[in-house]
Each structure stands twice: as C-alpha cells, then as structure tokens.
Scaffold this motif. Sequence first.
Motif, PDB file in Angstrom:
ATOM      1  N   LEU A  47       0.864  -1.190   0.000  1.00 50.71           N
ATOM      2  CA  LEU A  47       0.000   0.000   0.000  1.00 50.71           C
ATOM      3  C   LEU A  47       0.892   1.228   0.000  1.00 50.71           C
ATOM      4  CD1 LEU A  47      -2.654  -1.055   2.606  1.00 50.71           C
ATOM      5  CD2 LEU A  47      -2.944  -0.839   0.129  1.00 50.71           C
ATOM      6  N   ARG A 106       2.695  13.889   6.855  1.00 48.45           N
ATOM      7  CA  ARG A 106       3.487  14.178   8.057  1.00 48.45           C
ATOM      8  C   ARG A 106       4.975  14.342   7.738  1.00 48.45           C
ATOM      9  NH1 ARG A 106       0.536   9.261  11.012  1.00 48.45           N
ATOM     10  NH2 ARG A 106       0.696   8.614   8.826  1.00 48.45           N
ATOM     11  N   LEU A 119      -0.833   2.326  -5.866  1.00 49.48           N
ATOM     12  CA  LEU A 119      -0.380   3.722  -5.875  1.00 49.48           C
ATOM     13  C   LEU A 119      -1.525   4.685  -6.102  1.00 49.48           C
ATOM     14  CD1 LEU A 119       2.736   3.366  -8.224  1.00 49.48           C
ATOM     15  CD2 LEU A 119       2.609   2.992  -5.761  1.00 49.48           C
ATOM     16  N   GLU A 122      -4.940   3.794  -8.448  1.00 52.92           N
ATOM     17  CA  GLU A 122      -6.364   4.036  -8.220  1.00 52.92           C
ATOM     18  C   GLU A 122      -6.791   5.314  -8.914  1.00 52.92           C
ATOM     19  OE1 GLU A 122      -4.922   2.963  -3.973  1.00 52.92           O
ATOM     20  OE2 GLU A 122      -6.471   4.514  -3.941  1.00 52.92           O
ATOM     21  N   LEU A 128      -8.607   5.468  -2.434  1.00 55.66           N
ATOM     22  CA  LEU A 128      -9.687   4.587  -1.977  1.00 55.66           C
ATOM     23  C   LEU A 128      -9.522   4.158  -0.522  1.00 55.66           C
ATOM     24  CD1 LEU A 128     -10.138   2.335  -5.158  1.00 55.66           C
ATOM     25  CD2 LEU A 128     -11.593   4.218  -4.369  1.00 55.66           C
ATOM     26  N   GLY A 129      -8.529   4.721   0.156  1.00 60.44           N
ATOM     27  CA  GLY A 129      -8.279   4.289   1.540  1.00 60.44           C
ATOM     28  C   GLY A 129      -7.621   2.920   1.533  1.00 60.44           C
ATOM     29  N   GLY A 181       2.968   0.558   3.113  1.00 61.97           N
ATOM     30  CA  GLY A 181       4.219   0.909   2.440  1.00 61.97           C
ATOM     31  C   GLY A 181       5.106   1.872   3.205  1.00 61.97           C
ATOM     32  N   GLY A 189      -3.235   1.340  15.234  1.00 62.08           N
ATOM     33  CA  GLY A 189      -4.425   0.516  15.415  1.00 62.08           C
ATOM     34  C   GLY A 189      -4.173  -0.415  16.592  1.00 62.08           C
ATOM     35  N   GLU A 239      -8.866   1.450  15.667  1.00 59.68           N
ATOM     36  CA  GLU A 239      -7.921   2.353  15.011  1.00 59.68           C
ATOM     37  C   GLU A 239      -7.809   3.677  15.772  1.00 59.68           C
ATOM     38  OE1 GLU A 239      -5.892   1.577  12.716  1.00 59.68           O
ATOM     39  OE2 GLU A 239      -5.152   3.507  12.017  1.00 59.68           O
ATOM     40  N   LYS A 240      -6.598   4.158  15.992  1.00 62.93           N
ATOM     41  CA  LYS A 240      -6.318   5.431  16.678  1.00 62.93           C
ATOM     42  C   LYS A 240      -7.143   5.575  17.971  1.00 62.93           C
ATOM     43  CE  LYS A 240      -3.701   6.793  13.074  1.00 62.93           C
ATOM     44  NZ  LYS A 240      -3.866   5.814  12.050  1.00 62.93           N
ATOM     45  N   ILE A 257      -0.061  -3.312  18.815  1.00 64.20           N
ATOM     46  CA  ILE A 257      -0.691  -2.552  17.732  1.00 64.20           C
ATOM     47  C   ILE A 257      -0.503  -3.269  16.403  1.00 64.20           C
ATOM     48  CG2 ILE A 257      -0.436  -0.317  18.877  1.00 64.20           C
ATOM     49  CD1 ILE A 257       1.787  -0.407  16.120  1.00 64.20           C
ATOM     50  N   ASN A 258      -1.323  -2.843  15.453  1.00 64.54           N
ATOM     51  CA  ASN A 258      -1.243  -3.336  14.090  1.00 64.54           C
ATOM     52  C   ASN A 258       0.066  -2.865  13.468  1.00 64.54           C
ATOM     53  OD1 ASN A 258      -1.601  -3.825  11.352  1.00 64.54           O
ATOM     54  ND2 ASN A 258      -3.092  -2.163  11.092  1.00 64.54           N
ATOM     55  N   ALA A 259       0.909  -3.808  13.073  1.00 66.12           N
ATOM     56  CA  ALA A 259       2.189  -3.462  12.461  1.00 66.12           C
ATOM     57  C   ALA A 259       2.050  -3.144  10.973  1.00 66.12           C
ATOM     58  CB  ALA A 259       3.178  -4.615  12.664  1.00 66.12           C
ATOM     59  N   TYR A 303      -0.210  -7.941   6.792  1.00 70.16           N
ATOM     60  CA  TYR A 303      -1.325  -8.879   6.875  1.00 70.16           C
ATOM     61  C   TYR A 303      -1.149 -10.019   5.898  1.00 70.16           C
ATOM     62  CZ  TYR A 303      -3.044  -4.103   7.802  1.00 70.16           C
ATOM     63  OH  TYR A 303      -3.163  -2.805   8.210  1.00 70.16           O
ATOM     64  N   GLU A 341      -8.787  -0.821   8.395  1.00 73.52           N
ATOM     65  CA  GLU A 341      -8.642  -0.814   9.848  1.00 73.52           C
ATOM     66  C   GLU A 341      -9.963  -0.490  10.546  1.00 73.52           C
ATOM     67  OE1 GLU A 341      -6.895   0.984   7.703  1.00 73.52           O
ATOM     68  OE2 GLU A 341      -4.745   0.623   7.966  1.00 73.52           O
ATOM     69  N   ASP A 386       7.364   2.739  11.938  1.00 75.55           N
ATOM     70  CA  ASP A 386       6.643   3.397  10.844  1.00 75.55           C
ATOM     71  C   ASP A 386       7.433   4.657  10.531  1.00 75.55           C
ATOM     72  OD1 ASP A 386       4.981   5.301   9.554  1.00 75.55           O
ATOM     73  OD2 ASP A 386       3.166   4.455  10.412  1.00 75.55           O
TER      74      ASP A 386
HETATM   75  N1  GDD Z   1      -3.085   2.944  -2.431  1.00 76.56           N
HETATM   76  C1  GDD Z   1      -3.415   3.619  -1.337  1.00 76.56           C
HETATM   77  N2  GDD Z   1      -4.560   4.371  -1.341  1.00 76.56           N
HETATM   78  N3  GDD Z   1      -2.606   3.568  -0.256  1.00 76.56           N
HETATM   79  C2  GDD Z   1      -2.969   4.272   0.842  1.00 76.56           C
HETATM   80  C3  GDD Z   1      -4.125   5.058   0.905  1.00 76.56           C
HETATM   81  C4  GDD Z   1      -4.971   5.108  -0.272  1.00 76.56           C
HETATM   82  O1  GDD Z   1      -6.013   5.771  -0.327  1.00 76.56           O
HETATM   83  N4  GDD Z   1      -4.188   5.622   2.138  1.00 76.56           N
HETATM   84  C5  GDD Z   1      -3.103   5.201   2.807  1.00 76.56           C
HETATM   85  N5  GDD Z   1      -2.358   4.385   2.027  1.00 76.56           N
HETATM   86  C6  GDD Z   1      -1.100   3.709   2.399  1.00 76.56           C
HETATM   87  C7  GDD Z   1      -0.051   4.662   2.911  1.00 76.56           C
HETATM   88  O2  GDD Z   1       0.822   5.045   1.852  1.00 76.56           O
HETATM   89  C8  GDD Z   1       0.686   3.831   3.945  1.00 76.56           C
HETATM   90  O3  GDD Z   1       1.725   3.081   3.359  1.00 76.56           O
HETATM   91  C9  GDD Z   1      -0.374   2.859   4.435  1.00 76.56           C
HETATM   92  O4  GDD Z   1      -1.423   2.854   3.462  1.00 76.56           O
HETATM   93  C10 GDD Z   1      -0.924   3.241   5.816  1.00 76.56           C
HETATM   94  O5  GDD Z   1      -1.362   4.570   5.782  1.00 76.56           O
HETATM   95  P1  GDD Z   1      -0.856   5.653   6.837  1.00 76.56           P
HETATM   96  O6  GDD Z   1      -1.497   6.940   6.498  1.00 76.56           O
HETATM   97  O7  GDD Z   1       0.619   5.605   6.978  1.00 76.56           O
HETATM   98  O8  GDD Z   1      -1.568   5.105   8.167  1.00 76.56           O
HETATM   99  P2  GDD Z   1      -1.105   5.230   9.679  1.00 76.56           P
HETATM  100  O9  GDD Z   1       0.369   5.100   9.787  1.00 76.56           O
HETATM  101  O10 GDD Z   1      -1.745   6.406  10.282  1.00 76.56           O
HETATM  102  O11 GDD Z   1      -1.819   3.924  10.321  1.00 76.56           O
HETATM  103  C11 GDD Z   1      -1.697   2.645   9.715  1.00 76.56           C
HETATM  104  O12 GDD Z   1      -0.427   2.070  10.004  1.00 76.56           O
HETATM  105  C12 GDD Z   1      -0.169   1.790  11.403  1.00 76.56           C
HETATM  106  C13 GDD Z   1       1.184   1.146  11.493  1.00 76.56           C
HETATM  107  O13 GDD Z   1       2.151   2.030  11.050  1.00 76.56           O
HETATM  108  C14 GDD Z   1      -2.819   1.724  10.241  1.00 76.56           C
HETATM  109  O14 GDD Z   1      -2.766   0.527   9.480  1.00 76.56           O
HETATM  110  C15 GDD Z   1      -2.633   1.415  11.734  1.00 76.56           C
HETATM  111  O15 GDD Z   1      -3.611   0.476  12.146  1.00 76.56           O
HETATM  112  C16 GDD Z   1      -1.248   0.843  11.964  1.00 76.56           C
HETATM  113  O16 GDD Z   1      -1.044   0.609  13.371  1.00 76.56           O
END
Ligand code: GDD
Length: 352
Positions: free
Chosen positions: A6, A13, A54, A80, A84-85, A106, A142, A157-158, A169-171, A174, A193, A218
């Motif tokens: 992903l 940030r 992407l 996409e 699409l989240g 990712g 998460g 989540e959060k 937490i969710n690493a 999956y 999530e 992360d």
């Molecule tokens: N293709 C795609 N489309 N990728 C997405 C989208 C989207 O709309 N939104 C987010 N991503 C990708 C981001 O690039 C990232 O690699 C990953 O999905 C997670 O998104 P983040 O925005 O980094 O989420 P986070 O860090 O706040 O939370 C997530 O990661 C945590 C661990 O680092 C959640 O999965 C938490 O549950 C988890 O603990």
Amino acid sequence: MKAILLAGGKGTRLRPLTLHTPKPVVPIFDRAFLHYQIDLLTQVPEIDEVILSLNYQPRRIEEVFGEGEGTGVRLRYVVEPAPLGTGGAIRYAAQGITDTLVVFNGDVMTSVDVNAVVERHRAARARATIVLTPVENPAAYGLVETDAEGHVRRFLEKPKPDEITCNTINAGIYVLEPETFDRIPKDVAYSIERGYFPSLTERGETFVAYVDHGYWIDIGTPEKYVQVHRDMFDGRFTAGLFATADRSAPIVSPDARVDDGATLTAPCFVDGGAHIKSGAVIGPYAVLGRGVVVEEGAELRNVIVWPNTRIGPNAVLDGPILGRNCHIGRNVTLRGPSVIGDKTALTDYTHT
Ligand code: GDD
Ligand code: MG
C-alpha cells in the motif's frame, strides 16, 4: 502468491520532503524505502509478484523501480482513479486474485519473518492474519486486543487515551484471503482498519495475530525517519548496505571524493558522487546523499542530506533533514531538528 504494498498515501506528516518525493521512495541511506520491503518479500519463495498500490505521484515511484529489474521479483503497478483508503486500495489492487495475499503498509520498516507469518495463517486456516508489535503509546496506531489463543478480539484504530487497554498494535502487515473482499465497498474510500477488520471480529471469523518482537518502525514522521537511520547506524536494525558495511568506521562510497584534511567520524555515510572538501567535519550520525557537496570547514552532525545539496563553507548543521538540491550558504548555523524542503536556498549567515 502475490503481495500488495500500500503505497498510495500522501505522506503529509513528512512534508515538505514528500512534496516531490512520495513516502514510499524517500531515501533510507542509499536506497528508496520500498527496496527494503521488497527485499523482505523476496524471502518468501512463493511470492512471484509484488503489486504496488499507488495513488499519489505514481510516476515518481514507477521511475524508481521500473519492472523490478534487480529486485528479484516481478513488479506491477495499480493506480487508483482516486484515493480509496487502505481497504478500497486492497480490493482494487486484488481484482481477479483468489489466492492468499500478503499485504504491507508501504511505510513500515521491519525484520519480521514473513514466511513464519504465512505459516501461522495457514496452520490456523485463518481468514486474516495480522502482525502485531508492542509499542509504548498505541494512540497513533491501530490497537489490537487478542485472547489467550492469539485470536484477535478487538481492533480499534487510533484509540483515545481512555480506550488503551493493551500495548499491541497493528504493524501494518497482513495475510488475507480475498474471498470476503466483496464486503469492501467499491469506488469509495474505505479503511481496512476501521471497516474490514472490525467486521471480522464482529462476525467471529478466524482472525489471528502474529506478535513480533523484532525491529519495527513506521517511518512516516520526521522523528521516525531520523530514528530509522540511527537504528541502522547503531546496529539495532540491519538491512541494505549494513548487511556488509563495517559500522564502526565511516561508510564512504568508492566513488565519493573526500579531500585531505576532512574529518569523518563514525557513524556516518557518504554516498557516491559526493565531495567533502578540506577542513569539513562529518559525523557522527551524518547521512550524505549522492552528489552532495560539503565546502571547506563546514560541520555536519546528526543530519540527513538528500542528493545534490550543497553546503557552504563553515556552515554548522546539527539536527536538520535537508531535501534535494538545496543551497546552504556560508556560515549558516542550523541547530536542533528541522525539515528543509527541496531546492531551499539559505542565505549566508542564516541561523536558528
Ligand atoms: N493505495 C493507497 N490508497 N494507499 C494508501 C491510501 C490510499 O487511499 N491511504 C493510505 N495508504 C497507504 C499509505 O501510503 C501507507 O503506506 C499505508 O497505506 C498506511 O497509511 P498511513 O497513512 O501511513 O496510516 P497510519 O500510519 O496512520 O496507520 C496505519 O499504520 C499503522 C502502522 O504504522 C494503520 O494501518 C494502523 O492500524 C497501523 O497501526
Ligand atoms: Mg503510516
């Protein structure tokens, strides 16, 4: 078996660094971040294709990886039409796939044994398996509660401070069975999530946890981005060039130029094409990207400098991350953490 990375988030940030460099390809030492994840996935012999999901600046990511030449695995890009989240992106990228899938956020750097996670998933005949990691403060992640058998009981989540009930937490890793992906709505943003994982626990479906106690971070904030470099310098995490480099000495690419009279203190890293001039003091904890030029007498500690930036004579930098193609004037002093975007010019004698 296929893997989905992903890699569509905007990396807000990490701005301004991610304005022109999407988070999946920010450099970690000499390589784009996703190289480290692809390396990890190539340890799973069954994975024959890695799909990069992407959205934000997809071209810049495709330019870096091409068709995967040299990575050891075939790469495919799925872009996409709109963000699409995390859930929507997985469903979109997994179209036509019926076999078990490995999915990675990712932006997580980890030493997890992906083969062992896949084994756990198969042994439990799970619909989903999730890697958990312990952290001090789960608020930014998460939160995942498990029972004595290692089954996921709750995914939140959060969480708010009063909702924190455990430290796992969710690493963001999956193993999933696509058979119930039709539960993920099409063409709208949907979070795996907040939507899909809670749906598994609510329905009592087999959703198991694999708790990993190895390295995990992360990289999505400047603090964590700096931390991962420190951890690799200090040997808390080993990957990429550190698999072979001697950490106790400065690591200097053979095609970097270090003039007589420059002082390099380990740990530090100087990439190819860089030029360190006489009287410059580099390190400890300095990362200088390709083509960086450090003029006479400049001092660089606790810095990460992206490619092709030029540091003027007698500048003193202690703490910043500098983007690409910056020009830092003579006698500039930057102390403490800061993030300076690409192409910034700092006038001579600027100080913080
Ligand atoms: N293709 C795609 N489309 N990728 C997405 C989208 C989207 O709309 N939104 C987010 N991503 C990708 C981001 O690039 C990232 O690699 C990953 O999905 C997670 O998104 P983040 O925005 O980094 O989420 P986070 O860090 O706040 O939370 C997530 O990661 C945590 C661990 O680092 C959640 O999965 C938490 O549950 C988890 O603990
Ligand atoms: Mg993240």
